[in-house]
Structure formats: structure tokens, C-alpha cells
Write a protein that holds these residues in place. Structure first.
Motif, PDB file in Angstrom:
ATOM      1  N   LYS A  24      20.734  34.626  49.607  1.00 54.85           N
ATOM      2  CA  LYS A  24      20.507  34.027  50.931  1.00 54.85           C
ATOM      3  C   LYS A  24      20.579  32.507  50.864  1.00 54.85           C
ATOM      4  N   LYS A  25      19.992  31.938  49.818  1.00 51.08           N
ATOM      5  CA  LYS A  25      19.998  30.478  49.680  1.00 51.08           C
ATOM      6  C   LYS A  25      21.427  29.948  49.524  1.00 51.08           C
ATOM      7  N   ILE A  26      22.227  30.632  48.712  1.00 49.03           N
ATOM      8  CA  ILE A  26      23.615  30.204  48.528  1.00 49.03           C
ATOM      9  C   ILE A  26      24.410  30.411  49.812  1.00 49.03           C
ATOM     10  N   MET A  27      24.246  31.573  50.438  1.00 51.02           N
ATOM     11  CA  MET A  27      24.975  31.836  51.681  1.00 51.02           C
ATOM     12  C   MET A  27      24.606  30.835  52.774  1.00 51.02           C
ATOM     13  N   ASP A  28      23.323  30.539  52.922  1.00 47.75           N
ATOM     14  CA  ASP A  28      22.895  29.562  53.926  1.00 47.75           C
ATOM     15  C   ASP A  28      23.430  28.165  53.595  1.00 47.75           C
ATOM     16  N   GLY A  29      23.322  27.778  52.330  1.00 51.99           N
ATOM     17  CA  GLY A  29      23.764  26.447  51.913  1.00 51.99           C
ATOM     18  C   GLY A  29      25.254  26.223  52.068  1.00 51.99           C
ATOM     19  N   LEU A  30      26.042  27.292  51.864  1.00 46.29           N
ATOM     20  CA  LEU A  30      27.499  27.177  51.986  1.00 46.29           C
ATOM     21  C   LEU A  30      28.003  27.652  53.344  1.00 46.29           C
ATOM     22  N   LYS A  31      27.064  28.035  54.211  1.00 50.44           N
ATOM     23  CA  LYS A  31      27.393  28.516  55.558  1.00 50.44           C
ATOM     24  C   LYS A  31      28.308  29.741  55.512  1.00 50.44           C
ATOM     25  N   ILE A  32      27.978  30.665  54.600  1.00 53.15           N
ATOM     26  CA  ILE A  32      28.717  31.919  54.469  1.00 53.15           C
ATOM     27  C   ILE A  32      28.084  32.930  55.420  1.00 53.15           C
ATOM     28  N   LYS A  33      28.903  33.602  56.213  1.00 55.82           N
ATOM     29  CA  LYS A  33      28.389  34.518  57.239  1.00 55.82           C
ATOM     30  C   LYS A  33      28.688  35.992  56.960  1.00 55.82           C
ATOM     31  N   SER A  34      29.608  36.311  56.052  1.00 47.42           N
ATOM     32  CA  SER A  34      29.986  37.708  55.856  1.00 47.42           C
ATOM     33  C   SER A  34      29.953  38.103  54.383  1.00 47.42           C
ATOM     34  N   ARG A  35      29.870  39.419  54.156  1.00 47.14           N
ATOM     35  CA  ARG A  35      29.879  39.933  52.783  1.00 47.14           C
ATOM     36  C   ARG A  35      31.207  39.635  52.100  1.00 47.14           C
ATOM     37  N   GLY A  36      32.299  39.689  52.871  1.00 53.11           N
ATOM     38  CA  GLY A  36      33.619  39.383  52.309  1.00 53.11           C
ATOM     39  C   GLY A  36      33.714  37.951  51.825  1.00 53.11           C
ATOM     40  N   SER A  37      33.187  37.037  52.617  1.00 52.40           N
ATOM     41  CA  SER A  37      33.202  35.617  52.226  1.00 52.40           C
ATOM     42  C   SER A  37      32.319  35.397  51.001  1.00 52.40           C
ATOM     43  N   TRP A  38      31.159  36.077  50.955  1.00 49.13           N
ATOM     44  CA  TRP A  38      30.283  35.996  49.777  1.00 49.13           C
ATOM     45  C   TRP A  38      31.041  36.476  48.538  1.00 49.13           C
ATOM     46  N   SER A  39      31.693  37.612  48.656  1.00 46.01           N
ATOM     47  CA  SER A  39      32.422  38.190  47.532  1.00 46.01           C
ATOM     48  C   SER A  39      33.527  37.251  47.043  1.00 46.01           C
ATOM     49  N   ASN A  40      34.254  36.650  47.975  1.00 49.85           N
ATOM     50  CA  ASN A  40      35.315  35.710  47.593  1.00 49.85           C
ATOM     51  C   ASN A  40      34.759  34.497  46.859  1.00 49.85           C
ATOM     52  N   ARG A  41      33.610  34.013  47.287  1.00 52.33           N
ATOM     53  CA  ARG A  41      32.967  32.882  46.602  1.00 52.33           C
ATOM     54  C   ARG A  41      32.489  33.302  45.220  1.00 52.33           C
ATOM     55  N   LEU A  42      31.818  34.446  45.165  1.00 55.71           N
ATOM     56  CA  LEU A  42      31.271  34.945  43.905  1.00 55.71           C
ATOM     57  C   LEU A  42      32.369  35.135  42.867  1.00 55.71           C
ATOM     58  N   ARG A  43      33.507  35.678  43.275  1.00 56.34           N
ATOM     59  CA  ARG A  43      34.607  35.958  42.350  1.00 56.34           C
ATOM     60  C   ARG A  43      35.491  34.749  42.079  1.00 56.34           C
ATOM     61  N   GLY A  44      35.267  33.640  42.778  1.00 61.23           N
ATOM     62  CA  GLY A  44      36.040  32.431  42.534  1.00 61.23           C
ATOM     63  C   GLY A  44      37.368  32.384  43.249  1.00 61.23           C
ATOM     64  N   VAL A  45      37.549  33.252  44.249  1.00 59.50           N
ATOM     65  CA  VAL A  45      38.774  33.242  45.039  1.00 59.50           C
ATOM     66  C   VAL A  45      38.858  31.945  45.843  1.00 59.50           C
ATOM     67  N   VAL A  46      37.712  31.504  46.343  1.00 60.36           N
ATOM     68  CA  VAL A  46      37.616  30.247  47.094  1.00 60.36           C
ATOM     69  C   VAL A  46      37.134  29.166  46.130  1.00 60.36           C
ATOM     70  N   VAL A  47      37.915  28.103  46.022  1.00 60.38           N
ATOM     71  CA  VAL A  47      37.542  26.982  45.152  1.00 60.38           C
ATOM     72  C   VAL A  47      36.511  26.124  45.882  1.00 60.38           C
ATOM     73  N   PRO A  48      35.335  25.940  45.266  1.00 61.23           N
ATOM     74  CA  PRO A  48      34.296  25.153  45.944  1.00 61.23           C
ATOM     75  C   PRO A  48      34.597  23.656  45.915  1.00 61.23           C
ATOM     76  N   SER A  49      34.123  22.963  46.935  1.00 57.22           N
ATOM     77  CA  SER A  49      34.184  21.501  46.899  1.00 57.22           C
ATOM     78  C   SER A  49      33.204  21.025  45.820  1.00 57.22           C
ATOM     79  N   ILE A  50      33.246  19.767  45.493  1.00 61.80           N
ATOM     80  CA  ILE A  50      32.319  19.232  44.496  1.00 61.80           C
ATOM     81  C   ILE A  50      30.877  19.415  44.953  1.00 61.80           C
TER      82      ILE A  50
END
Length: 74
Positions: A24-50
């Protein structure tokens, strides 16, 4: 050089009792709203900003997990 932006390695170290709070803390901090977006972040599909990269690290460091980057099997 193989760079992975997955944080599966760290996620697999999170105690079960803290996993929902950490997620929840990561999703709120990165403004992630869906399980799919969470999964993409977790797996590194989306490159995070610094800033996102540093934020993710800080959440894990709060619970004593330092080595977070990489796939779960690395």
C-alpha cells in the motif's frame, strides 16, 4: 551490463504480516491504482524515475531490507 528495475528480490523478503502495508505504501507513493500496474512495477517492466527508485528503496529500508533490486531468482 544487465540492469533490472524489478524489486521482486526485496518483495520476497517482506514478512507476510507486513506485505499489505508495504504494498500500500509503495502503491500510494507511486500513485499506482491497479494490480496490473503494481505487477509491472514489481517485475521491472516500468523503469522508475530516480525519485521513484529512491522512494521504493526507502520503503524497504524502513523494515530493514537493503538488497531489493533484481528478479526473485537472482
Amino acid at each position: 551490463m544487465d540492469v533490472s528495475y524489478s524489486f521482486e528480490k526485496g518483495w520476497n523478503k517482506v514478512p507476510i504480516g507486513q506485505s499489505q502495508r508495504v504494498k500500500k505504501k509503495i502503491m500510494d507513493g507511486l500513485k499506482i491504482k491497479s494490480r496490473g500496474s503494481w505487477s509491472n512495477r514489481l517485475r521491472g517492466v516500468v523503469v522508475p524515475s530516480i525519485a521513484e527508485y529512491e522512494y521504493i528503496e526507502s520503503v524497504f529500508k524502513e523494515i530493514g531490507i537493503q538488497d531489493i533490486w533484481g528478479k526473485a531468482d537472482q
